[in-house]
Design a protein around this motif. Structure first.
Motif, mmCIF file in Angstrom:
data_model
loop_
_atom_site.group_PDB
_atom_site.id
_atom_site.type_symbol
_atom_site.label_atom_id
_atom_site.label_comp_id
_atom_site.label_asym_id
_atom_site.label_seq_id
_atom_site.Cartn_x
_atom_site.Cartn_y
_atom_site.Cartn_z
ATOM 1 N N TRP A 154 0.837 -1.203 0.000
ATOM 2 C CA TRP A 154 0.000 0.000 0.000
ATOM 3 C C TRP A 154 0.872 1.253 0.000
ATOM 4 O O TRP A 154 0.630 2.203 -0.745
ATOM 5 C CB TRP A 154 -0.922 -0.013 1.209
ATOM 6 N N GLU A 155 1.913 1.224 0.822
ATOM 7 C CA GLU A 155 2.794 2.387 0.931
ATOM 8 C C GLU A 155 3.844 2.420 -0.165
ATOM 9 O O GLU A 155 4.106 3.460 -0.771
ATOM 10 C CB GLU A 155 3.476 2.375 2.295
ATOM 11 N N ARG A 156 4.451 1.266 -0.437
ATOM 12 C CA ARG A 156 5.617 1.235 -1.330
ATOM 13 C C ARG A 156 5.233 1.269 -2.798
ATOM 14 O O ARG A 156 6.014 1.737 -3.642
ATOM 15 C CB ARG A 156 6.460 -0.013 -1.019
ATOM 16 N N PHE A 157 4.052 0.786 -3.140
ATOM 17 C CA PHE A 157 3.639 0.752 -4.541
ATOM 18 C C PHE A 157 2.881 2.008 -4.949
ATOM 19 O O PHE A 157 2.199 2.038 -5.958
ATOM 20 C CB PHE A 157 2.779 -0.489 -4.811
ATOM 21 N N ARG A 158 2.956 3.034 -4.107
ATOM 22 C CA ARG A 158 2.393 4.352 -4.411
ATOM 23 C C ARG A 158 0.875 4.293 -4.631
ATOM 24 O O ARG A 158 0.335 4.864 -5.578
ATOM 25 C CB ARG A 158 3.099 4.995 -5.611
ATOM 26 N N PRO A 170 -10.755 -0.600 5.579
ATOM 27 C CA PRO A 170 -10.640 0.006 4.245
ATOM 28 C C PRO A 170 -11.148 1.442 4.178
ATOM 29 O O PRO A 170 -10.632 2.246 3.394
ATOM 30 C CB PRO A 170 -11.480 -0.921 3.367
ATOM 31 N N ALA A 171 -12.122 1.780 4.990
ATOM 32 C CA ALA A 171 -12.686 3.128 4.952
ATOM 33 C C ALA A 171 -11.713 4.172 5.490
ATOM 34 O O ALA A 171 -11.885 5.374 5.234
ATOM 35 C CB ALA A 171 -13.988 3.170 5.744
ATOM 36 N N LYS A 172 -10.697 3.742 6.234
ATOM 37 C CA LYS A 172 -9.748 4.677 6.836
ATOM 38 C C LYS A 172 -8.425 4.735 6.090
ATOM 39 O O LYS A 172 -7.505 5.439 6.517
ATOM 40 C CB LYS A 172 -9.501 4.290 8.294
ATOM 41 N N ARG A 173 -8.301 4.018 4.995
ATOM 42 C CA ARG A 173 -7.054 4.038 4.227
ATOM 43 C C ARG A 173 -6.942 5.342 3.438
ATOM 44 O O ARG A 173 -7.906 5.786 2.806
ATOM 45 C CB ARG A 173 -7.001 2.833 3.288
ATOM 46 N N LYS A 174 -5.749 5.919 3.452
ATOM 47 C CA LYS A 174 -5.519 7.180 2.758
ATOM 48 C C LYS A 174 -4.956 6.920 1.367
ATOM 49 O O LYS A 174 -4.078 6.078 1.188
ATOM 50 C CB LYS A 174 -4.555 8.041 3.570
ATOM 51 N N LEU A 175 -5.459 7.671 0.399
ATOM 52 C CA LEU A 175 -5.078 7.479 -0.998
ATOM 53 C C LEU A 175 -4.340 8.681 -1.550
ATOM 54 O O LEU A 175 -4.585 9.818 -1.134
ATOM 55 C CB LEU A 175 -6.328 7.250 -1.852
ATOM 56 N N LEU A 176 -3.454 8.409 -2.494
ATOM 57 C CA LEU A 176 -2.912 9.495 -3.294
ATOM 58 C C LEU A 176 -4.020 10.052 -4.185
ATOM 59 O O LEU A 176 -4.864 9.298 -4.680
ATOM 60 C CB LEU A 176 -1.754 8.995 -4.155
ATOM 61 N N PRO A 177 -4.044 11.360 -4.405
ATOM 62 C CA PRO A 177 -5.114 11.957 -5.218
ATOM 63 C C PRO A 177 -5.163 11.358 -6.619
ATOM 64 O O PRO A 177 -4.134 11.211 -7.286
ATOM 65 C CB PRO A 177 -4.714 13.434 -5.267
#
Length: 343
Positions: A154-158, A170-177
């Motif tokens: 999740w972190e390393r694969f951008r 899953p509802a609390k996971r932060k995403l790149l725009p």
């Protein structure tokens, strides 16, 4: 042969996903094999008494003897109406298998079938130590396997914006725009992750070179850790590699051997948000140094920086991203432009 091709086409159509193209895939053949490997012999180990089946009798387990190890598993799909001038070999990244190129985690068509539809004979392998390929006991491979948590990709694969962006909820996971990864299927994706070793690169490379010796001349389509193996395999067999598509190679080849690739057209493909993670900046810098060494020797290297051509939000797993077809089209156009495939 006509009956077999029709049968294969029907079977692939029936087993496809509802979201993929409606036309069936017509193949002239498909199958699998193992390639490469060696015999390792163990001696002097104690014989054990074990129960092989619960409630069953005790039997002897003698670990001494000869073991086939380090062979690589390969699947092939030979298209009926071929446009690719040579086979296309798809090599996956670290901690992954050939599943990378099959159906996406959310059930869409993957690059395997997209390129088959474009007329390529496709070979997909599980690198030595992964999937259906061979690994070895600790008596043969002395190092321990490395396992990945869900947080790591999740972190390393951008997909998320670095440390602290993953949550079990899953509802609390932060995403790149604008991220293009199918996040609703992230947990399904992590089920594809398998252990890997850090001391088996020579065995992995030997498996890939054995595959090249068996089926090439060919074109390589590599991803992440597979990029390093692609470059090093091309250094070992430059006469058998007709082109390389390197998708975000996590490491390059040997700089002093880069001139050996001067007659091989090469495409480097990079996704979005690389600058936000120092690891990917370093990987790309390593790739560029290798590419520069090839060009200095008179070779040809092209780059597709997806954000610079208006294709944004792509993760490291761009062959699974929601716009994977758009990226496959970019790669296909390049392959045609280099006369590696007919239009």
């Amino acid at each position: 042969m006509k009956f077999r091709s029709a049968f294969l086409a029907t079977m692939l159509c029936l087993t496809g996903t509802a979201s993929q193209a409606a036309d069936p895939i017509a193949l002239r053949d498909m199958g699998s094999f193992h390639v490469g490997g060696r015999i390792a012999e163990l001696s002097g180990l104690p014989v054990q008494d074990i129960v092989r089946v619960p409630g069953g009798p005790t039997s002897k387990l003698d670990p001494n003897g000869r073991y086939p190890v380090e062979q690589m598993y390969v699947q092939y799909f030979l298209v009926q109406n071929r446009k690719g001038k040579w086979p296309l070999l798809m090599w996956h990244g670290g901690g992954l298998t050939g599943v990378t190129y099959e159906t996406t985690p959310d059930g869409r068509e993957g690059w395997r079938d997209m390129f088959i539809r474009k007329g390529w004979d496709v070979y997909i392998s599980d690198a030595v130590e992964r999937g259906r390929s061979s690994f070895a006991s600790p008596d043969i491979w002395k190092s321990q396997p490395v396992f990945l948590t869900q947080t790591d990709p999740w972190e390393r694969f951008r997909i998320g914006p670095g440390a602290g962006s993953f949550d079990a909820d899953p509802a609390k996971r932060k995403l790149l725009p604008g991220n293009q990864f199918p996040i609703e299927a992230f947990d399904a994706f992590t089920k594809q992750i398998v252990p890997r070793w850090l001391s088996t690169d020579d065995a992995v490379l030997a498996g890939y070179v054995a595959l090249i010796d068996k089926v090439c001349p060919c074109v390589l389509l590599t991803h992440s850790q597979g990029g390093m193996f692609g470059f090093k395999a091309a250094e070992a067999r430059p006469d058998k590699i007709k082109g390389i598509v390197s998708v975000e190679a996590a490491s390059a080849g040997n700089l002093d051997k880069a001139p050996l690739l001067k007659s091989i057209p090469i495409l480097g493909v990079f996704g979005d948000y690389i600058e936000q993670d120092s690891r990917w900046v370093a990987y790309r810098k390593s790739d560029f140094a290798y590419f520069d060494a090839i060009k200095a020797a008179g070779g040809s290297v092209d780059l597709i920086d997806l954000p610079k051509i208006g294709i944004t939000g792509n993760s490291h797993m761009m062959m699974m991203d929601k716009n994977n077809r758009e990226i496959a089209e970019q790669i296909s156009k390049w392959l045609i432009s280099k006369e590696l495939a007919d239009p």
